[in-house]
Design an enzyme around this catalytic site. Structure first.
Site, PDB file in Angstrom:
ATOM      1  N   ASP A 199       0.805  -1.219   0.000  1.00 46.78           N
ATOM      2  CA  ASP A 199       0.000   0.000   0.000  1.00 46.78           C
ATOM      3  C   ASP A 199       0.844   1.278   0.000  1.00 46.78           C
ATOM      4  OD1 ASP A 199      -2.202  -1.742   0.290  1.00 46.78           O
ATOM      5  OD2 ASP A 199      -2.036  -1.676   2.467  1.00 46.78           O
ATOM      6  N   GLU A 215     -11.263   0.839  -3.722  1.00 45.46           N
ATOM      7  CA  GLU A 215     -10.512   1.306  -2.554  1.00 45.46           C
ATOM      8  C   GLU A 215      -9.284   2.098  -3.012  1.00 45.46           C
ATOM      9  OE1 GLU A 215      -9.622  -2.374  -0.616  1.00 45.46           O
ATOM     10  OE2 GLU A 215      -8.176  -3.003  -2.134  1.00 45.46           O
TER      11      GLU A 215
END
Length: 507
Positions: A16, A193
């Site tokens: 991420d 997301e």
């Protein structure tokens, strides 16, 4: 187009990624989930050589990670804790927005969203968190030209269903300054997301990840003349993915777009190195890819590659591509009792006071100190100085992912034995074996690892090296969020024991 650095740029447990450039310096942050300190800060001037300079969650008073346990779902191991941070810079201040996922029996998967900040990122001192209301994960910030600040995030509509929402926010107080509005639902992939908004040529672009963070992971984009929408999807979506290909780098997604000082376009994203047999032992790492983003056009990214032609020669300067300031790369599990760890004057030697909580505990912090595994092929080792006579303690070296999955080699002083244990609750695997050893003053434990196997070995005193177990890395490869961390641990049977570790090497 400039040369692409050798990938991954941040190897090992580095999912991420979010990146911001400030003049000629790049700053990057990753998720850390249940490990402390959290949210590592890496910096680079050339996108090739990176240094770990600190951690944004570096004081235990900032936040508790007690309830960051891992939930075993049929298709995923979902670890709580610190999810998908975004780093931004505005008015001489660095900001990180992030989510702390709390798993409690009565409140499973509660999302606590927060922002922290610093004026001096080099000093490594970040503020206490300011919390804000957002029912979801993956928050990101956008600073508009008129001074307004917007929070975009992955909003939970209902369990396992998300959409991208937006609202205006006051970063000082965390107060919402507008209603929260859905601006895009993606292209049909599951779990929209990781949104980031960028403004270029009069357009607001939103880049998101969808399809889940494994097989179907991809990056898609949409744009609008108004930040609130409606957003028009790119006709070439997805603009980045490895799904359906035979590329070595798979599960590509969660991308941050940026430009270098020369105006070249790049994307930093997560991915996994997947061996043909399905092994991806390093977990989700940080990769870089080149791109194009012409004026008024849609962004596009090149396929993520490991080692583009000519890169090795271009970068053969002999310098380490990833380094760390002393001590900042050590990790503990959840909320450690830091007084249980004392340095012996070098980062290769430490005394650990054992506790009764073992690595399998879902909420407490076992006595453990380690680092991210950075290399596919390497050797990690440690020497244990024999604890005092009569001590009843188990201590050793472990490859750790969470309370359900670890592989360790250890000394059991209660029976004078060396043993190994493999635990994988997701795969319902459990293996172990022990061997009697003579009592000596030092025991040497080693874990050799390749892409395909872990080899656990030991020697007692000056004795010869004995291989205790060879484990297929498939037995530690699962659909999860985290990556392997290797370190030393000590667990007792109710009486704290000081265990001296020397020559701790983690590769």
């Amino acid at each position: 187009m400039p040369t692409i650095p050798i990938n991954p740029i941040i190897p090992g447990f580095a999912p991420d990624p979010s990146l911001v450039r400030v003049e000629s310096d790049y700053f990057l942050v990753n998720s850390t989930f249940h490990l402390f300190p959290g949210l590592p800060i890496y910096t680079s001037k050339d996108l090739v050589h990176w240094e770990h300079i600190g951690n944004a969650l570096h004081r235990q008073s900032q936040m508790s990670l007690e309830h960051s346990s891992t939930k075993i779902n049929p298709d995923l191991l979902a670890t709580g804790g610190l999810f998908a941070p975004t780093i931004r810079y505005h008015n001489e201040t660095f900001y990180i927005v992030c989510t702390n996922i709390i798993h409690k029996p009565d409140i499973p998967g509660r999302a606590e969203n927060f922002v922290i900040s610093t004026k001096d990122i080099w000093a490594g001192e970040w503020s206490d968190p300011v919390y804000f209301d957002h029912d979801g994960i993956d928050p990101s910030l956008f600073f508009d030209d008129d001074g307004k600040v917007y929070l975009q995030g992955s909003h939970t509509v209902r369990p396992r269903v998300t959409e991208i929402n937006l609202f205006e926010i006051d970063l000082t107080t965390g107060k919402r300054l507008s209603e929260e509005k859905n601006i895009w639902g993606g292209t049909g992939g599951k779990f929209p997301e990781g949104p980031h908004i960028y403004k270029r040529d009069g357009w607001y672009y939103v880049l998101i990840a969808e399809g889940g963070t494994h097989e179907g992971h991809m990056i898609t984009t949409a744009r609008s003349k108004d930040i609130w929408g409606p957003y028009e999807p790119c006709p070439s979506n997805p603009i980045l993915t490895a799904a359906g290909t035979r590329e070595y780098i798979q599960y590509v997604g969660h991308c941050e777009a940026f430009t270098d000082p020369e105006g070249n376009s790049w994307g930093v994203c997560l991915g996994v190195r997947m061996e043909k047999g399905g092994r991806y032992i390093m977990g989700r790492e940080t990769f870089l890819t080149s791109g194009e983003w012409e004026e008024g056009e849609w962004p596009a990214f090149d396929t993520v590659k490991m080692d583009p032609k000519g890169v090795v020669a271009a970068q053969g300067d002999g310098k380490p591509r990833l380094s760390a300031r002393p001590g900042v790369d050590f990790l503990h599990i959840r909320n450690p009792e830091l007084s249980n760890y004392s340095s012996l004057g070098t980062d290769r030697a430490v005394t650990i006071t054992s506790v009764s909580s073992d690595l399998s505990h879902p909420n407490e912090s076992p006595s453990f100190i380690g680092k991210r595994m950075r290399y596919l092929d390497g050797t990690s080792s440690v020497t244990i100085v024999s604890p005092p006579e009569g001590s009843r303690v188990t201590a050793g070296l472990v490859v750790y992912k969470d309370e359900h999955r670890y592989l360790r080699i250890f000394l059991d002083t209660s029976e004078s034995r060396i043993g190994f244990e493999l635990v994988n609750g997701y795969q319902k695997l459990s293996k172990s074996n022990t061997q009697s050893v003579e009592k000596v003053t030092e025991y040497h434990l080693t874990i050799d690892h390749t892409e395909k196997e872990f080899r656990l070995s030991y020697s007692a005193g000056e004795g010869s090296k004995t291989t205790l177990a060879v484990i297929d890395t498939l037995e530690m490869t699962d659909p999860d969020f985290v990556g392997p961390v290797i370190g030393a641990f000590a667990v007792d049977q109710g009486h704290a024991v000081k265990v001296e570790f020397r020559n701790l090497e983690i590769s």
